[in-house]
Design an enzyme around this catalytic site. Structure first.
Site, PDB file in Angstrom:
ATOM      1  N   GLY A   1      88.080  10.170  22.384  1.00  7.81           N
ATOM      2  CA  GLY A   1      86.829  10.621  21.762  1.00  7.81           C
ATOM      3  C   GLY A   1      85.590   9.933  22.303  1.00  7.81           C
ATOM      4  O   GLY A   1      85.412   9.766  23.506  1.00  7.81           O
TER       5      GLY A   1
ATOM      6  N   LYS B   1      82.581   7.154  10.366  1.00  5.23           N
ATOM      7  CA  LYS B   1      83.114   7.113   9.002  1.00  5.23           C
ATOM      8  C   LYS B   1      84.320   6.202   8.811  1.00  5.23           C
ATOM      9  O   LYS B   1      85.266   6.253   9.591  1.00  5.23           O
ATOM     10  CB  LYS B   1      83.554   8.527   8.610  1.00  5.23           C
ATOM     11  CG  LYS B   1      82.422   9.490   8.384  1.00  5.23           C
ATOM     12  CD  LYS B   1      83.044  10.768   7.910  1.00  5.23           C
ATOM     13  CE  LYS B   1      82.039  11.847   7.650  1.00  5.23           C
ATOM     14  NZ  LYS B   1      82.755  13.118   7.498  1.00  5.23           N
TER      15      LYS B   1
ATOM     16  N   GLY C   1      91.457  13.349  18.089  1.00  9.27           N
ATOM     17  CA  GLY C   1      92.222  13.427  16.835  1.00  9.27           C
ATOM     18  C   GLY C   1      93.670  13.022  17.017  1.00  9.27           C
ATOM     19  O   GLY C   1      94.242  12.316  16.176  1.00  9.27           O
TER      20      GLY C   1
HETATM   21  P1  AMP Z   1      83.522   8.834  15.519  1.00 11.62           P
HETATM   22  O1  AMP Z   1      83.722  10.247  15.969  1.00 11.62           O
HETATM   23  O2  AMP Z   1      83.942   8.574  14.111  1.00 11.62           O
HETATM   24  O3  AMP Z   1      84.067   7.826  16.500  1.00 11.62           O
HETATM   25  O4  AMP Z   1      81.976   8.621  15.448  1.00 11.62           O
HETATM   26  C1  AMP Z   1      81.165   8.694  16.566  1.00 11.62           C
HETATM   27  C2  AMP Z   1      79.765   8.921  16.122  1.00 11.62           C
HETATM   28  O5  AMP Z   1      79.358   7.882  15.280  1.00 11.62           O
HETATM   29  C3  AMP Z   1      78.794   8.980  17.280  1.00 11.62           C
HETATM   30  O6  AMP Z   1      78.245  10.264  17.357  1.00 11.62           O
HETATM   31  C4  AMP Z   1      77.735   7.941  16.873  1.00 11.62           C
HETATM   32  O7  AMP Z   1      76.413   8.384  17.113  1.00 11.62           O
HETATM   33  C5  AMP Z   1      77.965   7.770  15.409  1.00 11.62           C
HETATM   34  N1  AMP Z   1      77.464   6.474  14.948  1.00 11.62           N
HETATM   35  C6  AMP Z   1      77.833   5.264  15.374  1.00 11.62           C
HETATM   36  N2  AMP Z   1      77.096   4.305  14.773  1.00 11.62           N
HETATM   37  C7  AMP Z   1      76.237   4.930  13.958  1.00 11.62           C
HETATM   38  C8  AMP Z   1      75.201   4.496  13.083  1.00 11.62           C
HETATM   39  N3  AMP Z   1      74.908   3.194  12.938  1.00 11.62           N
HETATM   40  N4  AMP Z   1      74.520   5.430  12.387  1.00 11.62           N
HETATM   41  C9  AMP Z   1      74.810   6.735  12.542  1.00 11.62           C
HETATM   42  N5  AMP Z   1      75.762   7.210  13.353  1.00 11.62           N
HETATM   43  C10 AMP Z   1      76.464   6.323  14.064  1.00 11.62           C
END
Ligand code: AMP
Length: 399
Positions: free
Chosen positions: A356, A200, A379
């Site tokens: 993370g 996100k 976090g």
């Molecule tokens: P974060 O915790 O914000 O670093 O997000 C990590 C998560 O983002 C992981 O579980 C990934 O599977 C997901 N992610 C990364 N790229 C994509 C994508 N193109 N579509 C869906 N999920 C994604």
């Protein structure tokens, strides 16, 4: 680290030293520890205190027992793992406050180590109830915080306790985290390349905003990139995005232009027409440039993006990476993240992995030995990179 005192500033001999560590390790269904990274990360401070004849009292949370004494979330398996690693007996107290804990702590000799039961068996820990913090403080002549992963939360054992103990200092892990995530990224050796990915934009926009002040290049990958693609008027098919954050993404790109920061988005994408996250399988796949058709979802960066990002990483003197380039948990969608991991690992600059999922990605890629520093905070590292003051750090004695 300029600001807070650390274990290096204190005499510990014969003292009861309450150390807040992060032993929140993942457990299997049979309560076996499946990844002991966090235990290993706490060892330098524990060893440092043993060598200085402290009576070491370790405290941590594990999982989310929500104020209930849940046997499956006991820290007892961690005590056993720790005994193996330190090659010495570890006293395990079945409570973290009260007569039983106090008796066990008072029976310690210099150089002994005790682990208290899960702090979150008491709801008062997360609520930061003063009486609970005071009960913890009864076990301490000196307080050491080495739990970077929870330093962004003001809990009984991270903030409350500091009101009842005279000497409160940072452990070696927190010192290192503040050095790498703080000093080395706020006055980075240049060029400074920041790689951000993950799910996100909303989670990372403040980090982007803060780092736009310091970075020479910002690389965006992961699902986040599709919100930026929307801002650039591209079609993204069924890819994960945040349409309500398009203006925020646009503002970040405008700021980058204004500041002369190179802002790199993927130039190609791996797309799939179906995906089963549970089964870790994908349907038909394609690599495309430009618009993503309806019915298809972007799941990873493509080879041209990988090459483009590699160049920006190779020329950097400081690299910070937070967030995978795609759904790296599925092998078919992990190439981009692993290639970035390889580029980061092979760089000659200082490489910092900001906690993370990027730590998970770099470990599964097999390149973790070659990076300079991997943060233990998810976090906490994000909040720190945003420039926020972490309550668990702010509560420590100043130099
Ligand atoms: P974060 O915790 O914000 O670093 O997000 C990590 C998560 O983002 C992981 O579980 C990934 O599977 C997901 N992610 C990364 N790229 C994509 C994508 N193109 N579509 C869906 N999920 C994604």
């Amino acid at each position: 680290m300029a600001e807070v005192k650390t274990v290096k500033d204190v005499d510990f001999s014969g003292k009861k030293v309450f150390v807040r560590v992060d032993f929140n390790v993942p457990l299997t269904s049979t309560c076996e520890i499946s990844d002991d990274t966090r235990i290993d990360a706490a060892l330098p401070t524990i060893q440092f205190l043993i060598e200085r004849n402290a009576r070491v009292v370790l405290a941590s949370h594990l999982g989310r027992p929500k104020g209930e004494k849940k046997p499956e979330l006991s820290l007892a398996p961690v005590a056993r793992a720790l005994a193996n690693k330190l090659k010495k007996p570890i006293v395990f107290a079945k409570d973290c406050i009260g007569p039983e804990a106090e008796k066990a702590v008072n029976a310690l000799n210099n150089g002994d180590v005790l682990l208290l039961e899960n702090l979150r068996f008491y709801a008062e820990e997360e609520k930061n109830v003063s009486e609970f913090a005071e009960s913890l403080a009864k076990l301490a002549d000196i307080y050491v915080n080495d739990a970077f992963g929870t330093a962004h939360r003001a809990h009984g054992s991270t903030e409350g306790i500091t009101h009842f103990v005279d000497t409160c200092v940072a452990g070696l892990l927190i010192e290192k985290e503040l050095d790498y995530l703080g000093e080395k990224t706020s006055a980075p050796e240049k060029p400074f390349t920041v790689i951000l990915g993950g799910a996100k934009v909303s989670d990372k926009i403040k980090v982007i905003d803060t780092l736009l002040e310091k970075a020479d290049t910002i690389i965006i990958g992961g699902a986040m990139a599709y919100t930026f693609a929307l801002a650039n008027g591209k079609k993204i098919g069924d890819s994960l995005s945040e349409p309500d954050k398009v203006d925020v993404a646009q503002a970040a790109m405008d700021k980058a232009k204004l500041k002369g920061v190179q802002f790199l988005l993927p130039v190609d994408t791996m797309i799939v027409d179906s995906l089963d996250f549970g089964a870790k399988t994908v349907g038909n796949t394609q690599i495309i440039e430009g618009d993503i058709p309806d019915g298809w979802e972007g799941v990873d960066i493509g080879p041209k993006s990988t090459a483009l990002f590699k160049e920006a990483i190779a020329s950097a003197k400081t690299i910070l990476w937070n967030g995978p380039m795609g759904i790296f948990e599925i092998e078919a969608c992990s190439k981009g993240s692993f290639a970035v991991a390889e580029s980061v690992a092979n760089s000659n600059g200082t490489s910092i992995i900001g906690g993370g999922d990027s730590v998970k990605a770099i470990k599964s890629s097999g390149y973790s030995d070659k990076v300079t520093f991997m943060s233990t905070g998810g976090g906490a590292s994000l909040e720190f990179l945003e420039g926020k003051v972490l309550p668990g750090v702010a509560a420590l004695d100043k130099k």
